[in-house]
Scaffold this motif. Structure first.
Motif, PDB file in Angstrom:
ATOM      1  N   TRP A 141      40.723 -56.378  80.942  1.00 57.38           N
ATOM      2  CA  TRP A 141      40.413 -57.795  80.492  1.00 57.38           C
ATOM      3  C   TRP A 141      39.054 -57.679  80.091  1.00 57.38           C
ATOM      4  CZ3 TRP A 141      38.720 -62.461  84.307  1.00 57.38           C
ATOM      5  CH2 TRP A 141      39.050 -63.641  83.590  1.00 57.38           C
ATOM      6  N   ALA A 142      38.091 -57.134  80.350  1.00 57.49           N
ATOM      7  CA  ALA A 142      36.758 -56.955  79.727  1.00 57.49           C
ATOM      8  C   ALA A 142      36.939 -56.352  78.310  1.00 57.49           C
ATOM      9  CB  ALA A 142      35.798 -56.151  80.911  1.00 57.49           C
ATOM     10  N   GLY A 143      37.693 -55.289  78.301  1.00 59.17           N
ATOM     11  CA  GLY A 143      37.800 -54.595  77.161  1.00 59.17           C
ATOM     12  C   GLY A 143      38.406 -55.500  75.885  1.00 59.17           C
ATOM     13  N   SER A 144      39.119 -56.443  76.335  1.00 62.61           N
ATOM     14  CA  SER A 144      39.775 -57.291  75.214  1.00 62.61           C
ATOM     15  C   SER A 144      38.933 -58.131  74.553  1.00 62.61           C
ATOM     16  CB  SER A 144      40.819 -58.372  76.125  1.00 62.61           C
ATOM     17  OG  SER A 144      40.238 -59.382  76.882  1.00 62.61           O
ATOM     18  N   LEU A 145      37.593 -58.130  74.962  1.00 59.51           N
ATOM     19  CA  LEU A 145      36.625 -58.877  74.229  1.00 59.51           C
ATOM     20  C   LEU A 145      36.249 -58.473  72.988  1.00 59.51           C
ATOM     21  CD1 LEU A 145      34.151 -59.893  77.176  1.00 59.51           C
ATOM     22  CD2 LEU A 145      36.024 -61.339  76.068  1.00 59.51           C
ATOM     23  N   VAL A 146      36.380 -56.884  72.916  1.00 62.42           N
ATOM     24  CA  VAL A 146      36.184 -56.267  71.722  1.00 62.42           C
ATOM     25  C   VAL A 146      37.264 -56.828  70.460  1.00 62.42           C
ATOM     26  CG1 VAL A 146      36.454 -54.096  70.376  1.00 62.42           C
ATOM     27  CG2 VAL A 146      35.323 -54.039  72.791  1.00 62.42           C
ATOM     28  N   PHE A 147      38.309 -57.101  71.093  1.00 68.90           N
ATOM     29  CA  PHE A 147      39.174 -57.430  70.055  1.00 68.90           C
ATOM     30  C   PHE A 147      39.254 -58.946  69.869  1.00 68.90           C
ATOM     31  CE2 PHE A 147      40.867 -53.882  72.108  1.00 68.90           C
ATOM     32  CZ  PHE A 147      40.731 -52.824  71.142  1.00 68.90           C
ATOM     33  N   ALA A 148      38.735 -59.696  70.707  1.00 73.23           N
ATOM     34  CA  ALA A 148      38.426 -61.170  70.522  1.00 73.23           C
ATOM     35  C   ALA A 148      37.351 -61.326  69.445  1.00 73.23           C
ATOM     36  CB  ALA A 148      37.875 -61.802  71.852  1.00 73.23           C
ATOM     37  N   ALA A 149      36.152 -60.524  69.472  1.00 81.77           N
ATOM     38  CA  ALA A 149      35.289 -60.486  68.391  1.00 81.77           C
ATOM     39  C   ALA A 149      36.142 -60.170  67.064  1.00 81.77           C
ATOM     40  CB  ALA A 149      34.240 -59.552  68.823  1.00 81.77           C
ATOM     41  N   LEU A 230      29.802 -54.051  66.501  1.00 83.01           N
ATOM     42  CA  LEU A 230      30.054 -54.227  64.912  1.00 83.01           C
ATOM     43  C   LEU A 230      31.068 -55.424  64.757  1.00 83.01           C
ATOM     44  CD1 LEU A 230      30.376 -52.956  62.161  1.00 83.01           C
ATOM     45  CD2 LEU A 230      32.470 -51.699  63.207  1.00 83.01           C
ATOM     46  N   PHE A 231      32.017 -55.811  65.653  1.00 83.89           N
ATOM     47  CA  PHE A 231      32.846 -56.832  65.266  1.00 83.89           C
ATOM     48  C   PHE A 231      32.202 -58.075  65.450  1.00 83.89           C
ATOM     49  CE2 PHE A 231      36.732 -53.909  66.598  1.00 83.89           C
ATOM     50  CZ  PHE A 231      36.670 -53.431  65.355  1.00 83.89           C
ATOM     51  N   ALA A 232      31.348 -58.314  66.662  1.00 86.62           N
ATOM     52  CA  ALA A 232      30.565 -59.425  67.070  1.00 86.62           C
ATOM     53  C   ALA A 232      29.536 -59.835  65.982  1.00 86.62           C
ATOM     54  CB  ALA A 232      29.900 -59.447  68.127  1.00 86.62           C
ATOM     55  N   GLY A 233      28.748 -58.757  65.466  1.00 80.56           N
ATOM     56  CA  GLY A 233      28.056 -58.614  64.304  1.00 80.56           C
ATOM     57  C   GLY A 233      28.537 -59.223  63.141  1.00 80.56           C
TER      58      GLY A 233
END
Length: 246
Positions: A141-149, A230-233
């Motif tokens: 669940w927490a790791g999915s935030l990478v792909f949400a970004a 990287l993705f969030a930035g």
């Protein structure tokens, strides 16, 4: 912002097609791929039953589907329709819109993880310790935030017309090359070296480490953290660029 988060969650829950592909589709894939494997068919060099490998892979795939597909196309269409521009006229800060998208996607991704686990336990008799089930749910669940970004970034990078094909290319490339569809050990050596640097490979490795009774490797956590930054930035920069255009 809380009102927008609730609105986004309700919109996602009312979309039956979206719910099918994020909640039921990964479990169906597990039955078609992992469910056909005998319980003692090994993976990861014989350290893990193949059914258990696919359980984590399909749970990760379902969460990725929810956050990536859910964010990118919807944001691109809302930009084209002027919804994002209207929100900028309110007191909602820019980061509030992005956080609402990430939060709503994360809420929808949780059922997809749980459904895959339940199907795997019932149909393949996969048994783990209570802490392992809890840890698996938490890290996926927490790791999915990478792909949400990543989904937010794609939504601001492309237009409404091109959002779906671009997202599908990224989605299937990351899933296939990162080992969510099959163990990367079957790939040529050069492709294995490439896969080791992909976020989906590190993402699946978090759950696999827990299934083997150990903590996730620091290198996988660090790689995912780097991709998140990287993705969030990139998403933040694209949002500011889009704001200047408006």
């Amino acid at each position: 912002m809380n009102a927008l988060v609730k609105l986004e969650i309700l919109r996602a829950l009312r979309n039956k097609k979206f719910l099918f592909f994020t909640v039921l589709y990964p479990a169906a894939l597990f039955l078609m791929i992992g469910g056909t494997q005998s319980g003692d068919t090994p993976a990861l060099g014989g350290r893990l039953p193949l059914a258990a490998y696919y359980m984590v892979a399909m749970a990760s795939f379902g969460a990725l589907t929810a956050v990536l597909m859910g964010n990118s196309e919807r944001i691109a269409k809302e930009r084209a329709q002027g919804w994002v521009r209207q929100l900028r006229l309110t007191a909602l800060p820019g980061r509030g819109y992005v956080l609402a998208k990430v939060a709503s996607a994360a809420v929808v991704s949780l059922p997809s993880i749980v459904v895959v686990f339940v199907v795997a336990a019932v149909t393949k008799g996969i048994r783990l310790e209570a802490w392992q089930w809890a840890a698996l749910t938490g890290v996926i669940w927490a790791g999915s935030l990478v792909f949400a970004a990543l989904g937010v970034a794609i939504g601001y990078l492309v237009s409404g017309d091109t959002a779906r094909p671009v997202t599908m290319i990224v989605y299937f490339a990351l899933s296939l090359l990162g080992g969510l569809w099959m163990p990367t050990a079957v790939y040529p050596e050069w492709l294995q070296s490439l896969a080791a640097w992909l976020p989906t490979h590190a993402y699946a490795a978090l759950g696999q480490a827990i299934e083997l009774g150990s903590a996730p490797h620091a290198s996988d956590v660090a790689l995912l953290a780097a991709y998140f930054l990287l993705f969030a930035g990139g998403a933040a920069w694209l949002y500011r660029k889009d704001t200047l255009k408006a």
